[in-house]
Design an enzyme around this catalytic site. Structure first.
Site, PDB file in Angstrom:
ATOM      1  N   ASP A 136       0.830  -1.211   0.000  1.00 35.02           N
ATOM      2  CA  ASP A 136       0.000   0.000   0.000  1.00 35.02           C
ATOM      3  C   ASP A 136       0.866   1.263   0.000  1.00 35.02           C
ATOM      4  OD1 ASP A 136      -2.235  -1.520  -0.062  1.00 35.02           O
ATOM      5  OD2 ASP A 136      -2.629  -1.413   2.104  1.00 35.02           O
ATOM      6  N   CYS A 137       1.979   1.190   0.719  1.00 35.85           N
ATOM      7  CA  CYS A 137       2.845   2.385   0.784  1.00 35.85           C
ATOM      8  C   CYS A 137       3.889   2.408  -0.339  1.00 35.85           C
ATOM      9  CB  CYS A 137       3.505   2.483   2.155  1.00 35.85           C
ATOM     10  SG  CYS A 137       4.110   0.926   2.793  1.00 35.85           S
TER      11      CYS A 137
END
Lengths: 385, 136
Positions: A129-130
């Site tokens: 996600d990051c």
């Protein structure tokens, strides 16, 4: 007994009054000067070596792409590079070899980066996600990476055995190509010019010591791996085979390709030649005696690389090894170096001039290197083929 | 004068007594150092020739007329000297004494007149600076 401090020596350097000699020059001087006279006349002695030091490598930070990637599998010029340190940090191991060209490896990438050449980067990741990016292909060079610094776990070995081969076949080793039936002997130190042979008890070299590293100013960062103070010593206090080592660190962006060379040893693999110079401040008579050491006073062990465990054959000294032939059991055997004394001398002289020109300051170590260390081997546990 | 040459014989020429002619017709003292015949009967010969310069020139002309390539060892042993770091690894295997380190300056030098084209230096140099073409 008179002594000097590093602060006093640096003060003399600032006033242009310091006397700086190379370790070879001071060895020559000791033929007609006592240690006490050398202490009075000489302030700093420069030592150097330029040899193959496999245990070397570089940390590098590439910076983040947009969107960013957490690099998990990483290749530079088709050589696997360790990317298990955060998202865009990596460690290039000098001896890591390309799967498509085993004569090319991490050492060549390090050299290419120092030369300012473009290096191909390819990385893959699962995507998070990051860090959503899953792959990246690009080029990097010394000007577009954030940091790149050498961090070599084991360099500047204090002495090293000389190698020969008693078998009937040529063997190919990291000590070069060894002819059958003891047809040659190779050795790999710069003898009386070698850093750790001039300060065998680490009176002046320690953690934090500023050094010449491949043309840049680097530092001793730790005791090197396989740091062994328990090796048998000769009457001059010099270990008779490989003993202590240094872990060193330095900024690759400041390095000069003249003093670092990627290498390939036949049927062994990729290695790297590293140039190191270390200044030794002459603080007392004992240090003056140590830096006066001559090739004939430095022994090493001739080992048989044709047999498992490299059993010792005999002891010799660097005066004999540098003469070009030594005699074992009545047989005259040709000797050859693997480390470049020619380059080591250039480094020792360059360092000497940098100290005189005040561009290289002598340092007091932050902490001493360990004493009373031993080596452990790797015990074979569980089932092995 | 004394010089070392590599002669390359095309296929079908290896049966001719070329060496005999060089000695008899051109008065050349010959020392055969290395010889090889390949799968297609092409051949290579490393010779040391000792002769007057004019005889040597005439001999080279004769070889040319017979379609035999004659090159000095220097031309067939390529050494990228300017990249040499003078480590000395090649001197460990050069039993002919063509590659030596200077006693005082520790710089490597290559003396082609002593080279026997054994090719051991090719594998010994950690920087891969030697290339030798004995058999073409």
């Amino acid at each position: 007994m008179s002594t000097k401090t590093i602060d006093q020596i640096n003060e003399k350097i600032k006033k242009g009054k310091a006397v700086v000699l190379t370790a070879e020059e001071v060895s020559k001087m000791s033929e007609n000067h006592t240690p006490s006279e050398i202490l009075k006349k000489v302030d700093v002695v420069t030592t150097a070596t330029f040899g193959a030091m496999c245990s070397s490598g570089a940390f590098i930070n590439f910076g983040h792409a947009d969107p960013a990637i957490r690099m998990e599998k990483l290749k530079l010029n088709d050589v696997n590079v360790f990317s298990g340190v955060a998202a865009v940090d990596a460690y290039i191991g000098a001896t890591e070899e390309s799967e498509t060209n085993p004569k090319y490896g991490g050492a060549h990438i390090i050299e290419a980066l120092i030369k300012g050449e473009d290096v191909h980067l390819e990385a893959h990741a699962k995507g998070t996600d990051c860090y959503p990016r899953k792959e990246i292909v690009t080029t990097i060079n010394k000007n577009n990476v954030n940091e790149m610094f050498l961090f070599n776990p084991r360099n500047a070995y204090q002495n090293y055995p000389a190698a020969t081969n008693t078998t009937n076949k040529m063997i190919y080793t990291y000590m070069g190509n060894l002819l059958p039936k003891m047809g040659n002997i190779t050795y790999s130190t710069s003898g009386e010019l070698s850093p750790l042979l001039n300060d065998p008890e680490f009176r002046t070299i320690g953690i934090g010591t500023r050094i010449f590293l491949c043309g840049a100013q680097g530092f001793v960062s730790w005791n090197g791996t396989q740091f062994n103070t328990s090796v048998k010593k000769n009457k001059n206090g010099i270990p008779v085979h490989n003993a202590t080592t240094l872990a060193v660190i330095g900024d690759m962006k400041q390095m000069d390709p003249e003093f670092i060379k990627a290498a390939y040893f036949e049927k062994y693999g990729v290695s790297i030649y590293i140039g190191i110079g270390i200044p030794i401040p002459v603080l007392d008579e004992e240090i003056a005696r140590c830096v006066s050491i001559k090739n004939k006073d430095i022994n090493t062990t001739v080992m048989d690389y044709g047999k498992n465990g490299h059993p010792a054959i005999c002891e010799t000294d660097y005066e004999k090894l540098q003469s070009g032939t030594i005699t074992i059991n009545g047989k005259s055997i040709r000797t050859a170096p693997l480390s470049s004394l020619y380059k080591a001398r250039i480094i020792a002289n360059k360092l000497k001039n940098q100290i005189i020109d005040e561009t290289f300051q002598i340092t007091q170590p932050v902490q001493n290197l360990p004493k009373n260390t031993n080596l452990t081997g790797l015990e074979i546990r569980g089932e092995n083929k | 004068m004394k010089k070392r040459f590599i002669l390359t014989f095309p296929a079908g020429r290896t049966n001719n007594p070329i060496t005999y002619d060089l000695i008899k017709k051109y008065n050349i003292k010959i020392n055969i150092i290395k010889a090889n015949i390949g799968a297609e009967e092409e051949g290579s010969l490393l010779l040391e020739m000792i002769a007057e310069e004019s005889d040597l020139n005439n001999a080279q002309e004769y070889l040319k007329e017979n379609n035999i390539n004659c090159q000095s060892v220097e031309k067939r042993v390529q050494f990228i000297e300017n990249e040499c770091m003078h480590c000395g690894a090649c001197t460990a295997v050069c039993f002919a004494g063509a590659l030596t380190l200077g006693k005082d300056d520790w710089k490597l030098s290559f003396d082609a007149t002593k080279c026997i084209v054994c090719e051991l230096c090719v594998k010994a140099c950690p920087l891969g600076l030697f290339e030798i073409h004995f058999s073409e």
